[in-house]
Design a protein around this motif. Structure first.
Motif, PDB file in Angstrom:
ATOM      1  N   GLY A   9      34.359  53.751  56.281  1.00 53.72           N
ATOM      2  CA  GLY A   9      33.788  53.182  54.972  1.00 53.72           C
ATOM      3  C   GLY A   9      33.060  52.092  55.026  1.00 53.72           C
ATOM      4  N   LYS A  10      32.718  51.170  54.051  1.00 52.55           N
ATOM      5  CA  LYS A  10      32.228  49.800  54.055  1.00 52.55           C
ATOM      6  C   LYS A  10      32.998  48.734  53.263  1.00 52.55           C
ATOM      7  CE  LYS A  10      28.752  51.814  51.726  1.00 52.55           C
ATOM      8  NZ  LYS A  10      27.543  51.971  50.835  1.00 52.55           N
ATOM      9  N   ARG A  11      32.953  47.667  53.704  1.00 50.20           N
ATOM     10  CA  ARG A  11      33.702  46.627  53.066  1.00 50.20           C
ATOM     11  C   ARG A  11      32.730  45.435  52.735  1.00 50.20           C
ATOM     12  NH1 ARG A  11      38.744  43.314  54.421  1.00 50.20           N
ATOM     13  NH2 ARG A  11      38.325  41.233  54.157  1.00 50.20           N
ATOM     14  N   PHE A  12      32.940  45.169  51.631  1.00 45.10           N
ATOM     15  CA  PHE A  12      31.758  43.984  50.974  1.00 45.10           C
ATOM     16  C   PHE A  12      32.775  42.661  50.702  1.00 45.10           C
ATOM     17  CE2 PHE A  12      29.856  48.023  49.995  1.00 45.10           C
ATOM     18  CZ  PHE A  12      28.652  47.794  50.296  1.00 45.10           C
ATOM     19  N   GLU A  13      32.323  41.502  50.930  1.00 45.34           N
ATOM     20  CA  GLU A  13      33.034  40.185  50.683  1.00 45.34           C
ATOM     21  C   GLU A  13      32.143  39.525  49.864  1.00 45.34           C
ATOM     22  OE1 GLU A  13      34.351  38.197  54.247  1.00 45.34           O
ATOM     23  OE2 GLU A  13      35.801  39.665  54.541  1.00 45.34           O
ATOM     24  N   LEU A  14      32.390  39.119  48.460  1.00 46.71           N
ATOM     25  CA  LEU A  14      31.627  38.474  47.593  1.00 46.71           C
ATOM     26  C   LEU A  14      32.634  37.183  47.465  1.00 46.71           C
ATOM     27  CD1 LEU A  14      31.665  41.495  44.932  1.00 46.71           C
ATOM     28  CD2 LEU A  14      30.085  41.054  46.707  1.00 46.71           C
ATOM     29  N   ALA A  15      31.692  36.091  47.892  1.00 45.50           N
ATOM     30  CA  ALA A  15      32.124  34.881  47.919  1.00 45.50           C
ATOM     31  C   ALA A  15      32.037  34.330  46.176  1.00 45.50           C
ATOM     32  CB  ALA A  15      31.422  33.746  48.658  1.00 45.50           C
ATOM     33  N   VAL A  16      33.109  33.596  45.806  1.00 48.86           N
ATOM     34  CA  VAL A  16      33.140  33.242  44.312  1.00 48.86           C
ATOM     35  C   VAL A  16      32.949  31.797  44.337  1.00 48.86           C
ATOM     36  CG1 VAL A  16      34.713  33.235  42.407  1.00 48.86           C
ATOM     37  CG2 VAL A  16      34.625  35.103  43.847  1.00 48.86           C
ATOM     38  N   ASP A  17      32.131  31.329  43.554  1.00 52.45           N
ATOM     39  CA  ASP A  17      31.995  29.920  43.208  1.00 52.45           C
ATOM     40  C   ASP A  17      33.088  29.496  42.078  1.00 52.45           C
ATOM     41  OD1 ASP A  17      30.099  29.417  45.086  1.00 52.45           O
ATOM     42  OD2 ASP A  17      28.579  29.922  43.486  1.00 52.45           O
ATOM     43  N   GLY A  18      34.276  28.826  42.366  1.00 50.80           N
ATOM     44  CA  GLY A  18      35.150  28.449  41.456  1.00 50.80           C
ATOM     45  C   GLY A  18      36.366  29.451  41.278  1.00 50.80           C
ATOM     46  N   GLU A  19      36.772  29.536  40.048  1.00 48.67           N
ATOM     47  CA  GLU A  19      38.135  30.524  39.769  1.00 48.67           C
ATOM     48  C   GLU A  19      37.571  31.706  39.633  1.00 48.67           C
ATOM     49  OE1 GLU A  19      41.415  30.603  36.375  1.00 48.67           O
ATOM     50  OE2 GLU A  19      40.070  29.062  36.516  1.00 48.67           O
ATOM     51  N   VAL A  20      38.376  32.569  39.859  1.00 51.85           N
ATOM     52  CA  VAL A  20      38.296  34.108  39.685  1.00 51.85           C
ATOM     53  C   VAL A  20      39.185  34.599  38.283  1.00 51.85           C
ATOM     54  CG1 VAL A  20      38.638  36.614  40.638  1.00 51.85           C
ATOM     55  CG2 VAL A  20      38.340  34.862  42.414  1.00 51.85           C
ATOM     56  N   THR A  21      38.394  34.866  37.472  1.00 55.44           N
ATOM     57  CA  THR A  21      38.813  35.248  35.962  1.00 55.44           C
ATOM     58  C   THR A  21      38.717  36.808  35.906  1.00 55.44           C
ATOM     59  OG1 THR A  21      36.761  35.248  35.109  1.00 55.44           O
ATOM     60  CG2 THR A  21      37.770  33.164  35.114  1.00 55.44           C
ATOM     61  N   GLU A  22      39.735  37.268  34.942  1.00 56.19           N
ATOM     62  CA  GLU A  22      39.737  38.881  34.477  1.00 56.19           C
ATOM     63  C   GLU A  22      37.943  39.352  34.242  1.00 56.19           C
ATOM     64  OE1 GLU A  22      42.045  41.022  35.025  1.00 56.19           O
ATOM     65  OE2 GLU A  22      43.185  39.149  36.030  1.00 56.19           O
ATOM     66  N   GLU A  23      37.413  38.397  33.560  1.00 58.01           N
ATOM     67  CA  GLU A  23      36.071  38.944  33.425  1.00 58.01           C
ATOM     68  C   GLU A  23      35.129  38.960  34.794  1.00 58.01           C
ATOM     69  OE1 GLU A  23      37.395  35.962  31.775  1.00 58.01           O
ATOM     70  OE2 GLU A  23      37.953  37.089  29.933  1.00 58.01           O
ATOM     71  N   LEU A  24      35.188  38.044  35.720  1.00 59.51           N
ATOM     72  CA  LEU A  24      34.682  38.065  36.836  1.00 59.51           C
ATOM     73  C   LEU A  24      34.994  39.276  37.791  1.00 59.51           C
ATOM     74  CD1 LEU A  24      32.468  36.661  38.436  1.00 59.51           C
ATOM     75  CD2 LEU A  24      34.305  35.310  39.715  1.00 59.51           C
ATOM     76  N   LEU A  25      36.278  39.433  37.939  1.00 60.66           N
ATOM     77  CA  LEU A  25      36.837  40.562  38.465  1.00 60.66           C
ATOM     78  C   LEU A  25      36.139  41.889  37.912  1.00 60.66           C
ATOM     79  CD1 LEU A  25      38.644  41.025  40.825  1.00 60.66           C
ATOM     80  CD2 LEU A  25      40.456  41.178  39.622  1.00 60.66           C
ATOM     81  N   ALA A  26      36.360  42.027  36.441  1.00 61.13           N
ATOM     82  CA  ALA A  26      35.636  43.294  35.954  1.00 61.13           C
ATOM     83  C   ALA A  26      34.315  43.437  36.266  1.00 61.13           C
ATOM     84  CB  ALA A  26      36.044  43.098  34.424  1.00 61.13           C
ATOM     85  N   GLU A  27      33.609  42.165  36.261  1.00 61.89           N
ATOM     86  CA  GLU A  27      31.989  42.248  36.667  1.00 61.89           C
ATOM     87  C   GLU A  27      31.963  42.611  38.282  1.00 61.89           C
ATOM     88  OE1 GLU A  27      27.979  41.419  36.377  1.00 61.89           O
ATOM     89  OE2 GLU A  27      29.429  42.203  35.150  1.00 61.89           O
ATOM     90  N   ALA A  28      32.912  42.188  39.253  1.00 59.51           N
ATOM     91  CA  ALA A  28      32.913  42.841  40.621  1.00 59.51           C
ATOM     92  C   ALA A  28      33.165  44.293  40.621  1.00 59.51           C
ATOM     93  CB  ALA A  28      33.921  41.824  41.326  1.00 59.51           C
ATOM     94  N   ARG A  29      33.991  44.569  39.693  1.00 64.36           N
ATOM     95  CA  ARG A  29      34.315  46.554  39.581  1.00 64.36           C
ATOM     96  C   ARG A  29      32.937  46.890  39.179  1.00 64.36           C
ATOM     97  NH1 ARG A  29      39.604  44.438  37.537  1.00 64.36           N
ATOM     98  NH2 ARG A  29      41.048  44.689  39.145  1.00 64.36           N
ATOM     99  N   ARG A  30      32.477  46.336  38.199  1.00 60.91           N
ATOM    100  CA  ARG A  30      31.036  47.052  37.678  1.00 60.91           C
ATOM    101  C   ARG A  30      30.054  47.222  38.661  1.00 60.91           C
ATOM    102  NH1 ARG A  30      26.255  46.030  35.895  1.00 60.91           N
ATOM    103  NH2 ARG A  30      26.439  43.757  36.192  1.00 60.91           N
ATOM    104  N   VAL A  31      29.971  45.976  39.470  1.00 55.82           N
ATOM    105  CA  VAL A  31      28.735  45.905  40.605  1.00 55.82           C
ATOM    106  C   VAL A  31      29.293  46.872  41.683  1.00 55.82           C
ATOM    107  CG1 VAL A  31      27.957  44.459  42.138  1.00 55.82           C
ATOM    108  CG2 VAL A  31      28.144  43.552  39.964  1.00 55.82           C
ATOM    109  N   ALA A  32      30.469  46.935  41.943  1.00 53.35           N
ATOM    110  CA  ALA A  32      31.048  47.906  42.956  1.00 53.35           C
ATOM    111  C   ALA A  32      30.517  49.221  42.525  1.00 53.35           C
ATOM    112  CB  ALA A  32      32.472  47.651  43.197  1.00 53.35           C
TER     113      ALA A  32
END
Length: 82
Positions: free
Chosen positions: A40-63
């Protein structure tokens, strides 16, 4: 800096030619104890600042919409690593 890791795999019902090639190489090299390989594939998304629930939801959407091809792949994991 936190990182969000996204793992994408081919759908289980589809053939995985890369995995089949590696599995064949294992057999030729005498590697035993494995019944199959899926690649498969692995993507690592570097985060500037804190990981919030909103940011995690955005990461899922982008995924789902950008990092994977929903016709042939499944997003199997989205997790935060420090």
């Amino acid at each position: 800096m936190p990182t969000i890791v996204v793992d994408v795999m081919p759908k289980a019902e589809l053939l995985d030619p890369q995995g089949k090639a590696v599995s064949g190489a294992f057999a030729r090299l005498g590697v035993e104890g494995f019944s199959g390989v899926r690649i498969g594939k692995r993507f690592e998304l570097a985060v500037d600042g804190e990981v919030t629930e909103e940011l995690l939801a955005e990461a899922r959407r982008v995924a789902d919409e950008v990092l994977s091809n929903s016709v042939i792949e499944d997003v199997v994991g989205v997790e935060v690593v420090e």
